[in-house]
Design an enzyme around this catalytic site. Structure first.
Site, PDB file in Angstrom:
ATOM      1  N   ASP A 232     -12.855  30.376  26.552  1.00  0.00           N
ATOM      2  CA  ASP A 232     -11.914  29.321  26.996  1.00  0.00           C
ATOM      3  C   ASP A 232     -10.880  30.458  27.612  1.00  0.00           C
ATOM      4  O   ASP A 232     -10.368  31.460  27.183  1.00  0.00           O
ATOM      5  CB  ASP A 232     -11.175  28.658  25.895  1.00  0.00           C
TER       6      ASP A 232
ATOM      7  N   TYR B 152      -7.239  30.861  30.324  1.00  0.00           N
ATOM      8  CA  TYR B 152      -5.747  30.418  30.196  1.00  0.00           C
ATOM      9  C   TYR B 152      -5.218  30.778  31.445  1.00  0.00           C
ATOM     10  O   TYR B 152      -4.349  31.457  31.888  1.00  0.00           O
ATOM     11  CB  TYR B 152      -5.105  31.261  29.198  1.00  0.00           C
TER      12      TYR B 152
ATOM     13  N   HIS C  86       0.931  26.287  33.218  1.00  0.00           N
ATOM     14  CA  HIS C  86       0.876  26.187  31.634  1.00  0.00           C
ATOM     15  C   HIS C  86       1.369  27.289  30.752  1.00  0.00           C
ATOM     16  O   HIS C  86       1.964  27.075  29.896  1.00  0.00           O
ATOM     17  CB  HIS C  86      -0.614  26.012  31.349  1.00  0.00           C
TER      18      HIS C  86
ATOM     19  N   ARG D 273       9.281  31.921  23.865  1.00  0.00           N
ATOM     20  CA  ARG D 273       9.660  32.952  24.113  1.00  0.00           C
ATOM     21  C   ARG D 273      11.005  32.923  25.065  1.00  0.00           C
ATOM     22  O   ARG D 273      11.103  33.329  26.209  1.00  0.00           O
ATOM     23  CB  ARG D 273       8.929  34.281  24.530  1.00  0.00           C
TER      24      ARG D 273
ATOM     25  N   GLU E 219      -6.005  19.402  25.346  1.00  0.00           N
ATOM     26  CA  GLU E 219      -5.842  20.378  26.537  1.00  0.00           C
ATOM     27  C   GLU E 219      -6.920  19.865  27.656  1.00  0.00           C
ATOM     28  O   GLU E 219      -8.024  19.711  27.694  1.00  0.00           O
ATOM     29  CB  GLU E 219      -6.234  21.819  26.228  1.00  0.00           C
TER      30      GLU E 219
ATOM     31  N   GLU F  90      -8.848  20.307  30.731  1.00  0.00           N
ATOM     32  CA  GLU F  90      -9.313  21.486  31.298  1.00  0.00           C
ATOM     33  C   GLU F  90     -10.809  20.988  32.143  1.00  0.00           C
ATOM     34  O   GLU F  90     -11.417  20.079  32.008  1.00  0.00           O
ATOM     35  CB  GLU F  90      -9.905  22.571  30.453  1.00  0.00           C
TER      36      GLU F  90
ATOM     37  N   ASP G 261     -10.155  20.312  25.114  1.00  0.00           N
ATOM     38  CA  ASP G 261     -10.176  21.623  24.325  1.00  0.00           C
ATOM     39  C   ASP G 261      -9.096  21.037  23.151  1.00  0.00           C
ATOM     40  O   ASP G 261      -7.937  21.531  23.398  1.00  0.00           O
ATOM     41  CB  ASP G 261      -9.825  22.775  25.064  1.00  0.00           C
TER      42      ASP G 261
ATOM     43  N   ARG H 258      -1.893  22.467  16.819  1.00  0.00           N
ATOM     44  CA  ARG H 258      -0.705  23.364  17.219  1.00  0.00           C
ATOM     45  C   ARG H 258      -0.213  24.147  15.787  1.00  0.00           C
ATOM     46  O   ARG H 258       0.130  25.321  16.087  1.00  0.00           O
ATOM     47  CB  ARG H 258       0.102  22.769  17.986  1.00  0.00           C
TER      48      ARG H 258
ATOM     49  N   GLN I 168      -2.814  26.506  14.711  1.00  0.00           N
ATOM     50  CA  GLN I 168      -2.716  27.802  15.796  1.00  0.00           C
ATOM     51  C   GLN I 168      -1.438  28.640  15.588  1.00  0.00           C
ATOM     52  O   GLN I 168      -1.535  29.759  15.555  1.00  0.00           O
ATOM     53  CB  GLN I 168      -2.744  27.073  17.146  1.00  0.00           C
TER      54      GLN I 168
ATOM     55  N   TYR J 238      -2.500  32.556  14.822  1.00  0.00           N
ATOM     56  CA  TYR J 238      -2.977  33.364  15.941  1.00  0.00           C
ATOM     57  C   TYR J 238      -2.374  34.659  16.169  1.00  0.00           C
ATOM     58  O   TYR J 238      -3.062  35.517  16.902  1.00  0.00           O
ATOM     59  CB  TYR J 238      -2.666  32.443  17.292  1.00  0.00           C
TER      60      TYR J 238
ATOM     61  N   LYS K 111      -8.560  25.685  17.090  1.00  0.00           N
ATOM     62  CA  LYS K 111      -9.518  25.435  18.183  1.00  0.00           C
ATOM     63  C   LYS K 111     -10.634  25.191  18.040  1.00  0.00           C
ATOM     64  O   LYS K 111     -11.308  24.607  18.900  1.00  0.00           O
ATOM     65  CB  LYS K 111      -9.393  26.725  19.313  1.00  0.00           C
TER      66      LYS K 111
ATOM     67  N   THR L 125     -14.707  20.661  20.819  1.00  0.00           N
ATOM     68  CA  THR L 125     -14.146  20.697  22.161  1.00  0.00           C
ATOM     69  C   THR L 125     -15.263  19.607  22.700  1.00  0.00           C
ATOM     70  O   THR L 125     -16.417  19.770  22.558  1.00  0.00           O
ATOM     71  CB  THR L 125     -14.586  22.185  22.670  1.00  0.00           C
TER      72      THR L 125
ATOM     73  N   THR M 173      -5.863  25.097  30.225  1.00  0.00           N
ATOM     74  CA  THR M 173      -5.001  24.058  30.288  1.00  0.00           C
ATOM     75  C   THR M 173      -4.476  23.797  31.851  1.00  0.00           C
ATOM     76  O   THR M 173      -4.148  24.741  32.300  1.00  0.00           O
ATOM     77  CB  THR M 173      -3.780  23.714  29.252  1.00  0.00           C
TER      78      THR M 173
ATOM     79  N   GLU N 121       3.294  20.201  26.165  1.00  0.00           N
ATOM     80  CA  GLU N 121       4.211  20.385  27.179  1.00  0.00           C
ATOM     81  C   GLU N 121       4.911  19.210  27.449  1.00  0.00           C
ATOM     82  O   GLU N 121       5.945  19.131  27.954  1.00  0.00           O
ATOM     83  CB  GLU N 121       3.194  20.803  28.321  1.00  0.00           C
TER      84      GLU N 121
HETATM   85 MN    MN Z   1      -7.964  25.592  26.120  1.00  0.00          MN
END
Ligand code: MN
Length: 394
Positions: free
Chosen positions: A107, A109, A114, A123, A179, A181, A213, A217, A220, A224, A233, A237, A330, A344
């Protein structure tokens, strides 16, 4: 709202695998019928690989064979060959299955919007994109064995998470997300130690499909660091049943966004692998009959293309295997109504989404059904992806 049955004329001819009368066959969809390739093999019209019970033998046979099969089918359909009619089933009388044995699953990114949104959320005081993001297609190796066909119920995962008071808890995910995708499947093995170039990668993409996907959260967020996505994750899927041939997407190839800084030589190409495909997210609570469309976007602004992803994935000498699935990451557009995940769309839970049953959502509740749809359409052609759907169960 995308019509789930549009775009299945002769310019598409997506592959599937279906069960009918106790037999599992490879099929090709034409309008609302599925042509059994097994029957056409038995009649000597198609090569033996098409008579298998999944797409792997045909995918392994390579691009020249894919082109032959596609042109044979098109030719038979155009002259209204009686063999095609005899081999066709109505959609209602078949059961669609996972179309191939999944080998490995990667997968990516690759949506700048996104990655930027997530960076801004988590951040806020730093550059939203991490320093590597414009130099390489960021990705991770996922869990191939939990890729499931559209319609499979998704059991809410449980796991560890960091609680509000700082303690470590365990239980069903409270921040279950989607997600949006696009995925593709690899055909043709390569050898370890021999990287696949951007140009060579074109011959290894058998076809495309929709991917949801599913992502927990809370699990995760706790797990992570430092090694990346894991149990948040890997529980499920979902993919759509129609594998749209790469050849059917030729009319929708567009220039990718300009890449600045210029990537390293092994990632450079002609930038022609942008794909103009409309995508949408439908969300339906158990109290609703029709889903609300909570997001609409397009695939064409993805920063890293499939061929660049393949070149990067193999530059260290890792080989490709027939059945490898790669997903885009995503897909998010630049407007709030075009984001491809609930984290989001609800801005990390701070801006709940209003549904037409007067309820609100930040993340998924039990009984919620999520349906992703895709359609490519221009003056030259219309190609449907159908949908990938799943209901959350406790
Ligand atoms: Mn994904």
């Amino acid at each position: 709202m995308i019509d789930v049955d549009s775009g299945f004329g002769p310019s598409n001819l997506p592959y599937c695998v279906f069960a009918f009368g106790g037999e599992v066959s490879v099929g090709v969809r034409l309008h609302n019928r599925v042509i059994s390739l097994r029957m056409l093999v038995e009649n000597g019209r198609l090569p033996g690989e098409c008579g298998a019970s999944n797409l792997n033998p045909l995918m392994a046979a390579g691009r020249a064979r894919w082109d032959d099969v596609r042109s044979t089918l098109l030719e038979m359909i155009e002259r209204d060959d009686s063999g095609v009619t005899a081999a066709a089933h109505n959609l209602e009388e078949i059961t669609l299955l996972l179309p191939f044995d999944v080998a490995d699953y990667v997968d990516f990114y690759s949506s700048e919007q996104h990655a930027t949104n997530l960076g801004r959320m988590f951040r806020p005081d730093a550059d939203p994109l991490l320093p590597n993001w414009k130099h390489l297609p960021v990705g991770y190796h996922g869990r191939a064995g939990t890729i499931v066909i559209s319609g499979t119920e998704i059991k809410r995962p449980s796991g560890q998470r960091k609680e509000q008071d700082g303690s470590v808890g365990f239980g069903p995910s409270r921040r279950l997300d989607i997600e949006l995708e696009l995925g593709y499947v690899i055909g043709g093995d390569t050898r370890m130690g021999e990287p696949v170039s951007v140009k060579e990668a074109e011959d290894h993409i058998f076809g495309f499909f929709l991917v949801n996907d599913w992502s927990a959260r809370d699990i995760q967020a706790w797990e992570y660091v430092p090694l990346g996505p894991f149990l948040g994750k890997s529980f499920a899927t979902s993919i759509s049943p129609w594998v749209v041939p790469t050849a059917a997407l030729e009319p929708f190839r567009v220039q990718q966004p300009v890449q600045e800084p210029e990537p390293l030589a092994y990632l450079q190409g002609d930038g022609s692998w942008g794909l103009d495909i409309d995508l949408e997210v439908g969300l339906r609570s158990s109290a609703m009959t029709v889903p609300d469309i909570v997001s609409e976007t397009n695939f064409k602004d993805m920063y890293w293309s499939p061929v660049q992803q393949i070149a990067h994935m193999t530059v260290n000498g890792a080989s490709l295997r027939t059945g490898d699935v790669c997903a885009s990451g995503t897909v998010s557009g630049s407007e709030p109504g075009s984001y491809g995940s609930l984290i989001e769309l609800s801005w990390n839970g701070s801006e709940p989404i209003q549904l037409s049953d007067d309820s609100t959502r930040t993340f998924l509740q039990d009984g919620d059904q999520v349906t992703l749809r895709g359609l490519a359409s221009n003056e030259e052609s219309t190609v449907g992806f159908g949908e990938v759907t799943g209901v959350i169960v406790p």
